[in-house]
Design a protein around this motif. Structure first.
Motif, short mmCIF file in Angstrom:
data_model
loop_
_atom_site.label_atom_id
_atom_site.label_comp_id
_atom_site.label_asym_id
_atom_site.label_seq_id
_atom_site.Cartn_x
_atom_site.Cartn_y
_atom_site.Cartn_z
N LEU A 246 0.98 -1.08 -0.02
CA LEU A 246 -0.22 0.16 -0.07
C LEU A 246 1.16 1.45 -0.07
N PHE A 247 1.69 1.12 0.77
CA PHE A 247 2.61 2.49 0.83
C PHE A 247 3.52 2.64 -0.28
N LEU A 248 4.08 1.52 -0.88
CA LEU A 248 4.70 1.52 -2.10
C LEU A 248 3.80 2.23 -3.13
N MET A 249 2.70 1.75 -3.23
CA MET A 249 1.67 2.46 -4.10
C MET A 249 1.53 3.74 -4.02
N ALA A 250 1.34 4.40 -2.78
CA ALA A 250 1.50 5.79 -2.65
C ALA A 250 2.48 6.39 -3.10
N ILE A 251 3.57 5.82 -2.66
CA ILE A 251 4.92 6.55 -3.25
C ILE A 251 5.11 6.52 -4.62
N LEU A 252 4.52 5.58 -5.39
CA LEU A 252 4.70 5.48 -6.88
C LEU A 252 3.67 6.81 -7.36
N GLU A 253 2.43 7.10 -6.95
CA GLU A 253 1.36 7.52 -7.28
C GLU A 253 1.88 9.03 -7.62
N VAL A 254 2.58 9.62 -6.42
CA VAL A 254 2.84 11.08 -6.72
C VAL A 254 3.64 11.19 -7.95
N SER B 117 5.29 8.28 -17.05
CA SER B 117 4.29 7.93 -16.38
C SER B 117 3.39 6.67 -16.46
N LEU B 118 3.43 6.29 -18.01
CA LEU B 118 2.76 5.19 -18.45
C LEU B 118 3.52 3.92 -17.71
N GLY B 119 4.64 4.19 -17.96
CA GLY B 119 5.72 3.02 -17.27
C GLY B 119 5.10 2.65 -15.53
N LEU B 120 5.20 3.65 -14.97
CA LEU B 120 4.81 3.82 -13.57
C LEU B 120 3.43 3.37 -13.35
N THR B 121 2.50 3.66 -14.40
CA THR B 121 1.10 3.17 -14.30
C THR B 121 1.12 1.54 -14.15
N VAL B 122 2.05 1.09 -15.05
CA VAL B 122 2.07 -0.27 -15.05
C VAL B 122 2.38 -1.01 -13.73
N GLY B 123 3.45 -0.25 -13.02
CA GLY B 123 3.74 -0.82 -11.90
C GLY B 123 2.65 -0.66 -10.90
N SER B 124 2.03 0.49 -10.81
CA SER B 124 0.70 0.78 -9.90
C SER B 124 -0.25 -0.27 -10.07
N VAL B 125 -0.60 -0.68 -11.58
CA VAL B 125 -1.49 -1.65 -11.83
C VAL B 125 -1.37 -2.93 -11.16
N LEU B 126 0.17 -3.25 -11.42
CA LEU B 126 0.21 -4.46 -10.52
C LEU B 126 0.20 -4.59 -9.12
N LEU B 127 0.52 -3.37 -8.34
CA LEU B 127 0.30 -3.46 -7.01
C LEU B 127 -1.13 -3.44 -6.70
N CYS B 128 -1.98 -2.74 -7.40
CA CYS B 128 -3.60 -2.57 -7.43
C CYS B 128 -4.07 -4.05 -7.61
N VAL B 129 -3.49 -4.97 -8.56
CA VAL B 129 -4.00 -6.36 -8.66
C VAL B 129 -3.74 -7.25 -7.40
N TYR B 130 -2.40 -6.64 -6.97
CA TYR B 130 -2.10 -7.50 -5.76
C TYR B 130 -2.85 -7.43 -4.45
N LEU B 131 -3.44 -6.13 -4.52
CA LEU B 131 -4.38 -5.67 -3.34
C LEU B 131 -5.86 -6.29 -3.65
N LEU B 132 -6.11 -6.57 -4.80
CA LEU B 132 -7.43 -6.97 -5.20
C LEU B 132 -7.41 -8.42 -5.29
N LEU B 133 -6.45 -9.15 -5.48
CA LEU B 133 -6.51 -10.62 -5.25
C LEU B 133 -5.56 -11.24 -4.27
N TRP B 134 -4.28 -10.83 -3.83
CA TRP B 134 -3.64 -11.59 -3.04
C TRP B 134 -3.34 -10.87 -1.82
N GLN B 135 -4.36 -10.13 -1.26
CA GLN B 135 -3.91 -9.86 0.12
C GLN B 135 -4.61 -10.87 1.05
N SER B 136 -4.20 -10.82 2.47
CA SER B 136 -4.61 -11.68 3.24
C SER B 136 -6.17 -11.93 3.71
#
Lengths: 135, 540
Positions: A54-62, A83-102
């Protein structure tokens, strides 16, 4: 004057809305992780990766949003591409939070789905804008 | 063979897998191969059994209700049908909350953790973790380091609170007491400020009496008591040796330890009783500990002896005064009495000690007044007592010495002047003490009105008037008035050679003079309504 302006207005609006929505998303997800750690059994080994993502995603967002705004307004492809490249990273992190959270609550699913939709739309508009700037 | 042992070990290592299918789970199915009453999910029940049920004790079997969507088995009885039948439905229960769990990636989240089955390899580790009296909920953070716990303990042993076991070097200060049966158990710790007296039976044998630890003095004074930063050794205060017929002799030199040994077929120096006296400060620190022993001999035939133990706590620089109630008198406790030392105005202190207790004559088996000098019983609050003795008067007895002797027999050596009005009256509070009114009544025989004839006291009657004091729900007993009435009678001169027997009695009577309590109630609130003066305007 419209023909000479290559900056995409929809992209600008979307980036702005994305910024506002992300602040709400970050606070809501953090609150829900705290709620989960109190109500459910959430050992530290499983809590740490979720919080880190979550915090990594916040740091990437700025920088992602900043580069998006700058690239769109100055009609330069390089920041927009970054920015597009960073978006790809953000998408991966978002997918993690959607599918692979505890614990994935229904509210988590809604928030992440909306964010993914925003990212997807944004990426599409950025690609269109880059194509417009390059040509 | 190696494979089967591995497989067997693998089977043993894990507990049986938990049942998670809600359709097969039935909590009320307790009887095997029999139908449980009102248990709708029991597979052993037939349709006829279901028709006899009145209700389903378990209507829904469901997993964790926080999941967004899950299967639930619903059991219900259709009472409209004839005969009633059971309805079983497997439905998908949806949790409408927005915070329902959609998915988890943490497997142990929704199930209880299977405990580790102990095997030869992990037994020692499991014993370390869970073998003590407590273990923490998070096994990862359990601290195996015993040194880390010592600094916190050092602070706690300095100050004791009421009831906390008195700690010694190795464990606790032991006060053996009977547990369940009358046999001594050495695991009873003495609690701080808890005065206890216990008696228990210990099995002994004369042959190896020097090897039985509980019979030797060392067992009781060996370890020193932990108190603040230093340790307090238990000193030997006195040793009394009890002979076989029960007579006790105090030893002059109490320093030498006497250990049990076998002598002439008897085991001597065996501990028959220990009396601990612990002195403490007013902040709860123990500063002194002493033990008084009673040693005795055990004969060969004895298979068990009775040991008695007592512990008492005294604050330093104080004389312990036993209270008879706090504040009102408690039935059965002795009435406190005392003297007022001479002096005017009232001096500060009363002397209230054992010698000044209010006592009455104690009847003895011989019933002879002159022989039973000194046997007195304390007057206990609330207990009416009567006692007496018989006086043999011969012609040779002189009147005045006899009258004085009888007065001593009736009143005792030091009859007190004041009685405490409350059970906890302090000696300094002069107003809390009630003076004893002394009355003399002389029974004059009508025919003999000679004043010079001899008057001897024959009865002493103490009447204690008490009242209930304080609140209606918790009344305290308070002594208001004490009257000691001595009745004398004339002693006729006897012809020589004859003797007479006169009964002498003394009695204590407690009378309740409390006036009936009147509970008072708050006044009902009055409704104060006045009509305005122009209420009936058009008509008045």
């Amino acid at each position: 004057n419209n023909s000479s302006q290559l900056s995409s207005l929809p992209l600008h609006i979307l980036l702005y809305v994305n910024g506002v929505y992300y602040i709400f998303y970050f606070l809501a997800t953090l609150a829900m992780i705290i709620y989960k750690s109190q109500v459910f059994s959430y050992p530290d080994d499983f809590l740490a990766p979720d919080l880190a993502v979550l915090f990594l995603m916040a740091i990437l967002e700025v920088p992602r949003l900043y580069l998006g705004f700058k690239g769109n307004l100055t009609e330069a492809e390089a920041p927009l591409g970054l920015s597009l490249g960073l978006t790809v990273g953000s998408v991966l992190l978002c997918v993690y939070l959607l599918l692979w959270q505890s614990y994935v609550l229904w509210a988590d699913v809604l928030l992440n789905a909306v964010l993914l939709a925003a990212y997807g739309l944004e990426s599409g508009l950025k690609v269109t804008a880059i194509a417009a700037f390059v040509s | 063979p190696a494979d089967t042992s591995d497989a067997a070990q693998a089977r043993v290592r894990s507990a049986p897998a938990p049942v998670t299918d809600v359709a097969r789970l039935c909590v009320c199915d307790l009887l095997v191969a029999q139908c449980d009453t009102n248990c709708c999910c029991d597979p052993d029940c037939s349709a006829e059994d279901f028709s006899l049920f009145t209700t389903c004790s378990i209507p829904v079997v469901i997993g964790d209700s926080q999941l967004c969507s899950q299967k639930a088995a619903v059991y219900s009885l259709d009472v409209e049908a004839n005969p009633p039948e059971r309805i079983f439905k497997l439905i998908d229960q949806v949790n409408p909350s927005i915070f329902c769990i959609h998915a988890t990636n943490y497997e142990q989240a929704l199930y209880l953790k299977s405990p580790e089955i102990p095997t030869a390899e992990n037994f020692d580790e499991l014993l370390d973790k869970f073998g003590g009296a407590t273990f923490s909920a998070e096994p990862d953070s359990w601290n195996l380091d015993p040194d880390a716990q010592n600094p916190s303990e050092a602070n706690e042993t300095s100050r004791y609170e009421y009831g906390v076991p008195v700690q010694t070097e190795d464990a606790f200060l032991r006060l053996p007491s009977p547990v369940v049966s009358s046999w001594c158990s050495d695991a009873n710790p003495a609690g701080f400020l808890v005065n206890q007296a216990t008696k228990c039976i210990r099995s002994v044998s004369v042959e190896n009496c020097d090897s039985i630890q509980a019979l030797s003095m060392l067992f009781y004074i060996n370890s020193s008591i932990l108190a603040s930063v230093f340790q307090v050794n238990i000193t030997v205060q006195s040793i009394a040796v009890q002979s076989v017929n029960g007579m006790r002799t105090f030893l002059s030199s109490a320093e030498a330890l006497r250990l049990p040994m076998v002598l002439d077929g008897l085991c001597i120096n065996a501990v028959l009783g220990v009396n601990y006296h612990i002195t403490h400060t007013d902040t709860g620190e123990i500063i002194e500990a002493a033990a008084a022993f009673v040693l005795g001999a055990i004969s060969r035939e004895a298979l068990s002896i009775e040991q008695s133990f007592e512990i008492s706590f005294t604050q330093e620089n104080t004389q312990p005064v036993p209270l008879s109630g706090n504040p009102g008198y408690v039935v059965g406790l002795p009435v406190r009495a005392g003297f007022q030392p001479q002096g005017y105005p009232f001096p500060a202190a009363f002397l209230s000690n054992k010698h000044g207790q209010l006592t009455i004559l104690h009847s003895t088996s011989t019933q002879d007044c002159l022989a039973a000098q000194g046997a007195r019983a304390p007057v206990l609050f609330g207990y009416n007592m009567i006692s007496g003795c018989k006086l043999r008067i011969t012609a040779a007895m002189k009147c005045q010495p006899l009258a004085q002797t009888l007065l001593d027999v009736l009143k005792g050596q030091s009859f007190p002047e004041y009685v405490a009005s409350f059970g906890n009256s302090q000696a300094q509070d002069v107003l809390d003490w009630v003076p004893i009114t002394q009355l003399h009544i002389s029974e004059q025989m009508i025919s003999h009105t000679l004043q010079s004839s001899c008057q001897i006291p024959v009865s002493l009657g103490i009447e204690v008037k008490w009242t209930k004091y304080g609140s209606l729900v918790n009344p305290q007993a308070r002594i208001v008035n004490v009257t000691a009435t001595i009745t004398s009678t004339t002693l006729k001169q006897l012809p020589s050679g004859r003797e007479r027997i006169i009964p002498i009695t003394s009695s204590v009577v407690f009378t309740d003079i409390s006036s009936p309590a009147e509970p008072s109630y708050k006044a009902w609130p009055t409704i104060n309504i006045k009509l305005p003066f122009d209420f009936f305007y058009p008509f008045v």
